[in-house]
Each structure stands twice: as C-alpha cells, then as structure tokens.
Design a protein around this motif. Structure first.
Motif, PDB file in Angstrom:
ATOM      1  N   GLU A 194      -1.867   9.063 -48.090  1.00  0.00           N
ATOM      2  CA  GLU A 194      -0.849   8.212 -48.730  1.00  0.00           C
ATOM      3  C   GLU A 194       0.132   9.055 -49.530  1.00  0.00           C
ATOM      4  OE1 GLU A 194      -2.539   3.726 -49.454  1.00  0.00           O
ATOM      5  OE2 GLU A 194      -2.822   5.170 -51.055  1.00  0.00           O
ATOM      6  N   GLU A 195      -0.408  10.014 -50.269  1.00  0.00           N
ATOM      7  CA  GLU A 195       0.464  10.849 -51.106  1.00  0.00           C
ATOM      8  C   GLU A 195       1.413  11.688 -50.259  1.00  0.00           C
ATOM      9  OE1 GLU A 195      -2.672  11.202 -54.776  1.00  0.00           O
ATOM     10  OE2 GLU A 195      -1.914  13.043 -53.866  1.00  0.00           O
ATOM     11  N   LEU A 196       0.912  12.154 -49.120  1.00  0.00           N
ATOM     12  CA  LEU A 196       1.778  12.971 -48.263  1.00  0.00           C
ATOM     13  C   LEU A 196       2.971  12.155 -47.769  1.00  0.00           C
ATOM     14  CD1 LEU A 196       2.414  15.584 -46.780  1.00  0.00           C
ATOM     15  CD2 LEU A 196       0.969  14.785 -44.895  1.00  0.00           C
ATOM     16  N   LEU A 197       2.742  10.880 -47.473  1.00  0.00           N
ATOM     17  CA  LEU A 197       3.864  10.040 -47.034  1.00  0.00           C
ATOM     18  C   LEU A 197       4.898   9.890 -48.151  1.00  0.00           C
ATOM     19  CD1 LEU A 197       2.109   7.301 -44.852  1.00  0.00           C
ATOM     20  CD2 LEU A 197       3.497   9.245 -44.102  1.00  0.00           C
ATOM     21  N   ARG A 198       4.429   9.809 -49.405  1.00  0.00           N
ATOM     22  CA  ARG A 198       5.376   9.717 -50.528  1.00  0.00           C
ATOM     23  C   ARG A 198       6.167  11.026 -50.652  1.00  0.00           C
ATOM     24  NH1 ARG A 198       2.456   5.371 -50.496  1.00  0.00           N
ATOM     25  NH2 ARG A 198       3.680   5.255 -48.593  1.00  0.00           N
ATOM     26  N   VAL A 199       5.457  12.149 -50.473  1.00  0.00           N
ATOM     27  CA  VAL A 199       6.129  13.459 -50.538  1.00  0.00           C
ATOM     28  C   VAL A 199       7.181  13.554 -49.435  1.00  0.00           C
ATOM     29  CG1 VAL A 199       5.770  15.940 -50.110  1.00  0.00           C
ATOM     30  CG2 VAL A 199       4.219  14.703 -51.637  1.00  0.00           C
ATOM     31  N   ALA A 218      -2.480   8.335 -36.519  1.00  0.00           N
ATOM     32  CA  ALA A 218      -1.762   7.065 -36.395  1.00  0.00           C
ATOM     33  C   ALA A 218      -1.192   6.616 -37.731  1.00  0.00           C
ATOM     34  CB  ALA A 218      -2.713   5.998 -35.848  1.00  0.00           C
ATOM     35  N   PHE A 219      -1.905   6.881 -38.809  1.00  0.00           N
ATOM     36  CA  PHE A 219      -1.444   6.430 -40.119  1.00  0.00           C
ATOM     37  C   PHE A 219      -0.208   7.199 -40.587  1.00  0.00           C
ATOM     38  CE2 PHE A 219      -1.533   6.648 -44.804  1.00  0.00           C
ATOM     39  CZ  PHE A 219      -1.301   5.308 -45.057  1.00  0.00           C
ATOM     40  N   LEU A 220      -0.187   8.518 -40.290  1.00  0.00           N
ATOM     41  CA  LEU A 220       0.890   9.353 -40.818  1.00  0.00           C
ATOM     42  C   LEU A 220       2.140   9.377 -39.943  1.00  0.00           C
ATOM     43  CD1 LEU A 220      -1.110  12.503 -42.011  1.00  0.00           C
ATOM     44  CD2 LEU A 220      -0.053  10.752 -43.443  1.00  0.00           C
ATOM     45  N   GLY A 221       1.937   9.429 -38.628  1.00  0.00           N
ATOM     46  CA  GLY A 221       3.050   9.762 -37.755  1.00  0.00           C
ATOM     47  C   GLY A 221       3.999   8.612 -37.471  1.00  0.00           C
ATOM     48  N   GLN A 222       5.259   8.975 -37.234  1.00  0.00           N
ATOM     49  CA  GLN A 222       6.166   7.994 -36.630  1.00  0.00           C
ATOM     50  C   GLN A 222       5.907   7.995 -35.136  1.00  0.00           C
ATOM     51  OE1 GLN A 222       9.961   9.542 -38.091  1.00  0.00           O
ATOM     52  NE2 GLN A 222      10.064   7.651 -39.289  1.00  0.00           N
ATOM     53  N   GLN A 223       5.458   9.153 -34.667  1.00  0.00           N
ATOM     54  CA  GLN A 223       5.037   9.295 -33.281  1.00  0.00           C
ATOM     55  C   GLN A 223       3.782  10.150 -33.261  1.00  0.00           C
ATOM     56  OE1 GLN A 223       8.675  11.045 -31.524  1.00  0.00           O
ATOM     57  NE2 GLN A 223       8.644   9.190 -30.276  1.00  0.00           N
ATOM     58  N   VAL A 224       2.899   9.862 -32.314  1.00  0.00           N
ATOM     59  CA  VAL A 224       1.703  10.673 -32.128  1.00  0.00           C
ATOM     60  C   VAL A 224       1.808  11.354 -30.772  1.00  0.00           C
ATOM     61  CG1 VAL A 224      -0.816  10.689 -31.960  1.00  0.00           C
ATOM     62  CG2 VAL A 224       0.317   9.038 -33.469  1.00  0.00           C
ATOM     63  N   LEU A 242       4.170   0.961 -37.250  1.00  0.00           N
ATOM     64  CA  LEU A 242       3.917   0.515 -38.632  1.00  0.00           C
ATOM     65  C   LEU A 242       5.172   0.683 -39.482  1.00  0.00           C
ATOM     66  CD1 LEU A 242       0.480   2.233 -39.377  1.00  0.00           C
ATOM     67  CD2 LEU A 242       0.894  -0.101 -38.561  1.00  0.00           C
ATOM     68  N   HIS A 243       5.411  -0.277 -40.389  1.00  0.00           N
ATOM     69  CA  HIS A 243       6.598  -0.161 -41.238  1.00  0.00           C
ATOM     70  C   HIS A 243       6.302   0.688 -42.474  1.00  0.00           C
ATOM     71  CE1 HIS A 243       4.877  -3.047 -44.039  1.00  0.00           C
ATOM     72  NE2 HIS A 243       4.493  -3.747 -42.984  1.00  0.00           N
ATOM     73  N   SER A 244       7.355   1.076 -43.181  1.00  0.00           N
ATOM     74  CA  SER A 244       7.225   1.854 -44.415  1.00  0.00           C
ATOM     75  C   SER A 244       7.455   0.937 -45.603  1.00  0.00           C
ATOM     76  CB  SER A 244       8.279   2.950 -44.453  1.00  0.00           C
ATOM     77  OG  SER A 244       7.935   3.968 -43.567  1.00  0.00           O
ATOM     78  N   PRO A 245       6.915   1.210 -46.780  1.00  0.00           N
ATOM     79  CA  PRO A 245       5.933   2.259 -47.031  1.00  0.00           C
ATOM     80  C   PRO A 245       4.559   1.868 -46.484  1.00  0.00           C
ATOM     81  CG  PRO A 245       6.333   0.998 -49.036  1.00  0.00           C
ATOM     82  CD  PRO A 245       7.255   0.455 -48.004  1.00  0.00           C
ATOM     83  N   ARG A 246       3.845   2.864 -46.015  1.00  0.00           N
ATOM     84  CA  ARG A 246       2.515   2.605 -45.459  1.00  0.00           C
ATOM     85  C   ARG A 246       1.444   2.740 -46.535  1.00  0.00           C
ATOM     86  NH1 ARG A 246       2.842   5.887 -39.679  1.00  0.00           N
ATOM     87  NH2 ARG A 246       4.803   4.954 -39.017  1.00  0.00           N
ATOM     88  N   HIS A 247       0.430   1.914 -46.408  1.00  0.00           N
ATOM     89  CA  HIS A 247      -0.713   1.973 -47.321  1.00  0.00           C
ATOM     90  C   HIS A 247      -1.987   1.989 -46.496  1.00  0.00           C
ATOM     91  CE1 HIS A 247       1.892   1.371 -50.702  1.00  0.00           C
ATOM     92  NE2 HIS A 247       2.501   0.412 -50.008  1.00  0.00           N
ATOM     93  N   ILE A 248      -3.006   2.634 -47.047  1.00  0.00           N
ATOM     94  CA  ILE A 248      -4.260   2.795 -46.303  1.00  0.00           C
ATOM     95  C   ILE A 248      -4.809   1.459 -45.801  1.00  0.00           C
ATOM     96  CG2 ILE A 248      -6.725   3.307 -46.728  1.00  0.00           C
ATOM     97  CD1 ILE A 248      -5.206   5.719 -45.802  1.00  0.00           C
ATOM     98  N   ALA A 249      -4.578   0.378 -46.578  1.00  0.00           N
ATOM     99  CA  ALA A 249      -5.094  -0.937 -46.169  1.00  0.00           C
ATOM    100  C   ALA A 249      -4.530  -1.367 -44.813  1.00  0.00           C
ATOM    101  CB  ALA A 249      -4.777  -1.974 -47.234  1.00  0.00           C
ATOM    102  N   MET A 250      -3.380  -0.804 -44.433  1.00  0.00           N
ATOM    103  CA  MET A 250      -2.776  -1.166 -43.128  1.00  0.00           C
ATOM    104  C   MET A 250      -3.682  -0.789 -41.964  1.00  0.00           C
ATOM    105  SD  MET A 250       1.161  -0.066 -43.324  1.00  0.00           S
ATOM    106  CE  MET A 250       2.326  -0.861 -44.382  1.00  0.00           C
ATOM    107  N   ARG A 251      -4.622   0.113 -42.217  1.00  0.00           N
ATOM    108  CA  ARG A 251      -5.506   0.518 -41.116  1.00  0.00           C
ATOM    109  C   ARG A 251      -6.429  -0.617 -40.677  1.00  0.00           C
ATOM    110  NH1 ARG A 251      -7.720   6.257 -42.963  1.00  0.00           N
ATOM    111  NH2 ARG A 251      -9.214   4.784 -43.804  1.00  0.00           N
ATOM    112  N   ASP A 252      -6.508  -1.673 -41.510  1.00  0.00           N
ATOM    113  CA  ASP A 252      -7.352  -2.816 -41.133  1.00  0.00           C
ATOM    114  C   ASP A 252      -6.568  -3.894 -40.399  1.00  0.00           C
ATOM    115  OD1 ASP A 252      -9.488  -1.608 -42.426  1.00  0.00           O
ATOM    116  OD2 ASP A 252      -8.840  -2.409 -44.364  1.00  0.00           O
TER     117      ASP A 252
END
Ligand code: ADP
Ligand code: MG
Length: 270
Positions: A194-199, A218-224, A242-252
């Motif tokens: 999550e922090e890396l996405l903010r950075v 899948a959580f980090l990339g715009q493309q894999v 997935l839309h931004s900002p992403r949060h870990i809960a989106m994995r569910d």
C-alpha cells in the motif's frame, strides 16, 4: 556503478514522446560451462511514463535479467532497449534509474539518514542538482523519527523502507524493484504494498516491479506481465482493472479474485 565515457552520453539521442521503457525482441544469452543459457528470448514490452508494470513468473524465467538489461548492468544479445528516450547506459549515467533489491543491503555503520544519502556521495560527492531531501524521503516512507537509527535497530520492513528512500534520493524517473518485499512477513508486505502505491503516486516515477507473488503483482500493477521459463519469455500482458487509490481490502473483491485466478491459470499453463 562503472564510469561511463562522456562521449557515449553525448552520442545517445533523446527521443521525445517515447515511453519510459521500450524493449523490442530482446534476447539475452549467457555462455556457461554447461552450454548457452537463453535467459530471455525475444521479449518485447512498453511501459508509459508514470506506469507501473509488474513482472510475474517462476524462478529462473529471466525477471532479474530483464531488470539488469533495463539498467544496463548486462548487455542484450539481440534486440532494442530504449529507456527514458535514450539508451539504458545513458539513463543510468544520468542517475535517472533507482534500484531496490530483495536484500536492503544497508551499510551497518551508517544511520538510516546516512544510508539514504549514500548515492549522493557516489561518483565524486557533492549534492547533485535535483537531489531530494533525505529527511523528506524518510518521512514519505513512514520513517520520520528514525533518521538516526542504525540498520540493526530496524525491522526488515523498516530496512526495506530505507532502501526505497535511498533509491529515490536522485529523484529517478524509473524505479526498478527486484522482489523487494520477498523476504518479509505477509502483514508487513501488505502494508508496504500500500505504501509503495502512495510513493508511486507522490513521485510520478515509472515502476518496473518483479515478484513471484500473484497477489502482489495484481495489487500493484497497472499491467502484469506473465513470464515463462526455459527460455525466459513473455506469456501474456494482462491489464489490471482496479481503480485508484488501491487498498489491501480490494483483494477480497470479486474482480480481484477473478483476476488472480486468471493469472494463476496462465502461470500454470507455462
Ligand atoms: P529470475 O530472476 O526470474 O529468477 P534470472 O534472470 O536470475 O531469473 O535467470 C534467468 C536464467 O538465466 C536462469 O536460468 C539463470 O540460471 C540464468 N542466468 C542468470 N544470470 C546468469 C549469468 N550471469 N550467467 C549464466 N546464467 C545466468
Ligand atoms: Mg531474480
């Protein structure tokens, strides 16, 4: 980092309107005692400026080799490599590329702040124009107040945060990350994801991130970009809806679960 002849830099053209990274049919072969190993075979990819591409694949499929080619640490055997509108050599020499590895490799006798400042001293010392403030970077990665701590006083996750701040000190346009969170426990890894996405949002840098975790990719990339081994090659490039900002809960969410299942199917067929 090796010295780069000035003439090589002057010759390197800068192509405007080009993507941050473009590889065309890049092949890398290593000659070993047991014969020739094709680490990468005709790999093509494009990452737009400010993009975030994750490389996902089994061990030995050439992920680290690909990062080394993009940062000019090894030459390609065939194909074209264009980085930030120029050659990988010139982009690295301009310090436009930051690198984070699985092992934070901090200097034990330097504080967190001094470790972040280390790249400023490489290549003659003196503060480089455009360099970022180490205090601000440590704050951005959640380490305000830890400036004077030594590596042995920091947890694994905190050491990786220092390594990320260090990679950002020259304000690179491209950040290459090779399984940076692979040695961390799952909870720390989630938090750092999550922090890396903010950075990434804060800096506007382009990120090329290697992992063998489906969820992380899948959580980090715009493309894999899915890779297969022997020889290392691209299987498929999958967009992440997935839309931004992403949060870990989106994995569910059903979208994420379906995406991860799709990635797993492709990987299993490699
Ligand atoms: P990954 O990072 O995906 O695990 P690597 O890029 O490290 O894969 O390696 C891809 C392949 O190339 C592997 O078969 C590896 O053994 C081989 N390889 C990587 N670097 C070298 C090298 N310097 N010399 C010989 N073979 C290498
Ligand atoms: Mg590797």
């Amino acid at each position: 980092m090796s010295a780069v002849p000035q003439a090589a830099l002057q010759r390197a053209p800068v192509i405007n309107d080009s993507p941050a990274v473009r590889l065309r049919d890049v092949t890398v072969r290593f000659t070993t005692e047991r014969g020739v190993v094709t680490a990468l075979e005709r790999v093509s990819l494009t990452i737009p400026h400010g993009g975030f591409l994750t490389l996902l694949g089994p061990s030995g499929c050439g992920k680290s080799t690909l990062l080394r080619v993009v940062s000019d640490l090894i030459p390609s055997s065939a194909g074209e490599v264009e980085v930030l509108g120029t050659t990988a050599l010139a982009a690295r020499a301009r310090r436009d590329i930051g690198f984070v590895f699985q092992d934070a490799s901090l200097l034990a006798w330097r504080t967190a702040l001094e470790n972040v400042q280390l790249p400023l001293e490489v290549g003659g010392g003196g503060k480089r124009r455009g360099a970022r403030d180490a205090h601000e970077l440590l704050a951005m990665v959640g380490l305000a107040g830890w400036e004077n701590a030594y590596p042995h006083e920091l947890s694994g996750g905190m050491r990786q945060r220092v390594a990320i701040a260090r990679a950002l000190i020259n304000d690179p346009k491209l950040l290459l990350m090779d399984e940076p969170f692979g040695a961390l426990d799952e909870i720390t890894r989630d938090r750092l994801n999550e922090e890396l996405l903010r950075v990434w949002e804060n800096t506007g840098a382009t990120i090329l991130f290697v992992t063998h975790s489906i969820y992380e990719a899948a959580f980090l990339g715009q493309q894999v970009m899915l890779m297969a081994a022997r020889p290392g090659r691209v299987r498929e490039i999958v967009p992440v809806p997935l839309h931004s900002p992403r949060h870990i809960a989106m994995r569910d969410t059903p979208e994420f679960v379906a995406l991860a299942a799709n990635l797993r199917t492709v990987l299993e067929s490699c």
